[in-house]
Design a protein around this motif. Structure first.
Motif, short mmCIF file in Angstrom:
data_model
loop_
_atom_site.label_atom_id
_atom_site.label_comp_id
_atom_site.label_asym_id
_atom_site.label_seq_id
_atom_site.Cartn_x
_atom_site.Cartn_y
_atom_site.Cartn_z
N CYS A 1 -18.56 -11.09 -36.04
CA CYS A 1 -17.28 -10.96 -36.74
C CYS A 1 -16.94 -12.25 -37.50
N LEU A 2 -17.22 -13.39 -36.87
CA LEU A 2 -16.96 -14.67 -37.53
C LEU A 2 -17.83 -14.83 -38.78
N GLU A 3 -19.07 -14.37 -38.70
CA GLU A 3 -19.96 -14.41 -39.85
C GLU A 3 -19.42 -13.55 -40.99
N LEU A 4 -18.90 -12.37 -40.65
CA LEU A 4 -18.31 -11.48 -41.66
C LEU A 4 -17.09 -12.13 -42.30
N ALA A 5 -16.26 -12.79 -41.49
CA ALA A 5 -15.09 -13.49 -42.03
C ALA A 5 -15.50 -14.60 -42.98
N LYS A 6 -16.54 -15.34 -42.61
CA LYS A 6 -17.01 -16.43 -43.47
C LYS A 6 -17.59 -15.87 -44.76
N ALA A 7 -18.30 -14.75 -44.67
CA ALA A 7 -18.88 -14.14 -45.86
C ALA A 7 -17.79 -13.69 -46.83
N PHE A 8 -16.67 -13.17 -46.30
CA PHE A 8 -15.56 -12.74 -47.16
C PHE A 8 -15.05 -13.91 -47.99
N GLY A 9 -14.90 -15.07 -47.35
CA GLY A 9 -14.69 -16.31 -48.08
C GLY A 9 -13.30 -16.54 -48.64
N CYS A 10 -12.26 -16.21 -47.88
CA CYS A 10 -10.89 -16.48 -48.32
C CYS A 10 -10.58 -17.97 -48.35
N GLY A 11 -11.27 -18.73 -47.50
CA GLY A 11 -10.97 -20.15 -47.36
C GLY A 11 -10.38 -20.48 -46.02
N TYR A 12 -9.62 -19.53 -45.42
CA TYR A 12 -8.98 -19.73 -44.13
C TYR A 12 -9.30 -18.57 -43.20
N VAL A 13 -9.50 -18.88 -41.93
CA VAL A 13 -9.79 -17.88 -40.91
C VAL A 13 -8.90 -18.15 -39.70
N LEU A 14 -8.27 -17.09 -39.19
CA LEU A 14 -7.58 -17.16 -37.90
C LEU A 14 -8.49 -16.51 -36.87
N ASP A 15 -8.96 -17.29 -35.91
CA ASP A 15 -9.88 -16.81 -34.88
C ASP A 15 -9.10 -16.73 -33.57
N GLN A 16 -8.41 -15.61 -33.40
CA GLN A 16 -7.53 -15.45 -32.24
C GLN A 16 -7.53 -13.98 -31.82
N LYS A 17 -7.71 -13.73 -30.53
CA LYS A 17 -7.74 -12.35 -30.04
C LYS A 17 -6.45 -11.64 -30.39
N GLY A 18 -6.59 -10.42 -30.94
CA GLY A 18 -5.43 -9.68 -31.39
C GLY A 18 -4.89 -8.72 -30.35
N PRO A 19 -3.76 -8.06 -30.64
CA PRO A 19 -3.17 -7.09 -29.72
C PRO A 19 -4.05 -5.85 -29.55
N ASN A 20 -3.91 -5.20 -28.41
CA ASN A 20 -4.59 -3.93 -28.21
C ASN A 20 -4.16 -2.93 -29.28
N GLY A 21 -5.09 -2.06 -29.66
CA GLY A 21 -4.78 -1.01 -30.63
C GLY A 21 -5.08 -1.36 -32.06
N GLN A 22 -5.47 -2.61 -32.34
CA GLN A 22 -5.87 -2.96 -33.69
C GLN A 22 -7.28 -2.44 -33.96
N LEU A 23 -7.53 -2.01 -35.18
CA LEU A 23 -8.89 -1.59 -35.55
C LEU A 23 -9.88 -2.71 -35.32
N ALA A 24 -9.47 -3.94 -35.63
CA ALA A 24 -10.38 -5.09 -35.47
C ALA A 24 -10.58 -5.48 -34.01
#
Length: 318
Positions: A163-186
């Motif tokens: 998932c981190l590799e996919l975020a880096k490939a998208f390349g927005c410049g900023y990444v939040l790497d934090q576990k999300g709430p239950n029920g999120q698609l991600a």
């Protein structure tokens, strides 16, 4: 042939249609707008969706620019797209699904016999889990926010690095790497073995052209990095925050932010002030930790305890 709802495309074709998920209050059927882009050559499958939160429109803006630029004759693999997930919220420009007063991106993997939101989640989850990669396009609702990508599976998840590799490939410049709430698609899709991220494309009322352009570039970065398109791309370094600190107003009044979005802040540095309507200072709020100003409220007026801003913390580059 690849199908999604009523959209069907042979290799080398694009088709659009509807994915029926229920009926409206007058008994009329409704469906989500969908598209299938089937490359002339075999390859991976990318699933792309937008507006699971009904007032987050930048993702729709990305899709309406991406699809006309896709040429199946140059594409390897398949792209499955749901252009608007929260049908009912989108119709009335509301964040939640007004039929069941639910935030739809808390209902994955869904339930085909459940509430309105659960049924929509189940239908889109079935489509998403046909893919090898998932991009769930969001924005910071109507708050002001930097453009970023969120990795929500948690650092201990077996797919975290993917998932981190996919975020880096998208390349927005900023990444939040934090576990999300239950029920999120991600959160739900990585449990099925599919790398998934949430690009959070700024925050605005309506949509923002600069965030949309960045989102379009991000989608094409992913298509090139994972071999859907022939041009190779090398991801650029990303600034990552591993946590958030939220700040509320200690009193009522009018807020003046000191740093701007994306600015670095240091412990003890003033983040915002609260004043009376006459400019009299009532409170000065300083940073508890070093970080980056990530998100702020849009309107200046606040009541006691009301949300003002968020600072991304535990920052590094990868």
């Amino acid at each position: 042939m690849t199908t999604l709802g009523t959209a069907s495309a042979e290799p080398g074709e694009i088709d659009t249609g509807r994915l029926e998920v229920g009926e409206t209050r007058d008994g009329s059927p409704f469906g989500l707008p969908v598209a299938v882009v089937n490359g002339v050559e075999p390859g991976k499958t990318l699933y792309l969706q937008a507006a699971s939160d009904g007032d987050e429109l930048n993702g729709i803006g990305v899709i309406r620019h991406v699809v006309p630029q896709l040429d199946p004759a140059e594409l390897s693999g398949t792209i499955l797209i749901v252009g608007i997930v929260n049908y009912h919220g989108f119709q009335v420009a509301e964040h939640r699904n007004p039929i069941d007063d639910t935030k739809l991106n808390r209902t994955y993997p869904g339930n085909e016999n459940g509430t309105s939101s659960e049924r929509i989640a189940a239908a889109t989850f079935e489509a998403a889990t046909r893919a090898d990669l998932i991009l769930d396009l969001h924005q910071g609702s109507t708050s002001r926010m930097i453009d970023e990508v969120r990795v929500r599976c948690g650092t201990r998840h077996r797919l975290h690095d993917d998932c981190l590799e996919l975020a880096k490939a998208f390349g927005c410049g900023y990444v939040l790497d934090q576990k999300g709430p239950n029920g999120q698609l991600a959160r739900a899709a990585p449990d099925e073995g599919i790398p998934t991220v949430d690009p959070e494309l700024g925050g605005c009322v309506g949509w923002d052209d600069s965030s949309i352009r960045l989102g379009v570039e991000g989608v094409f970065n992913v298509l090139r990095y994972y071999g859907f398109l022939p041009e190779a791309v090398e991801p650029s370094p990303q600034t990552r925050a591993n946590g958030f600190e939220q700040y509320g107003a200690p009193c009522g009044g009018l807020v003046t932010m000191v740093p701007d979005l994306g600015d670095e802040v240091s412990t003890g540095e003033t983040i915002f002030e609260v004043t009376t309507p006459f400019g009299e200072r009532k409170a000065t709020i300083t940073a508890d930790s070093d970080g980056i100003l990530w998100r702020t409220r849009r309107l200046p007026q606040v009541a006691t305890g009301e949300y003002v801003c968020s600072v991304g913390t535990d920052v590094d580059t990868f």
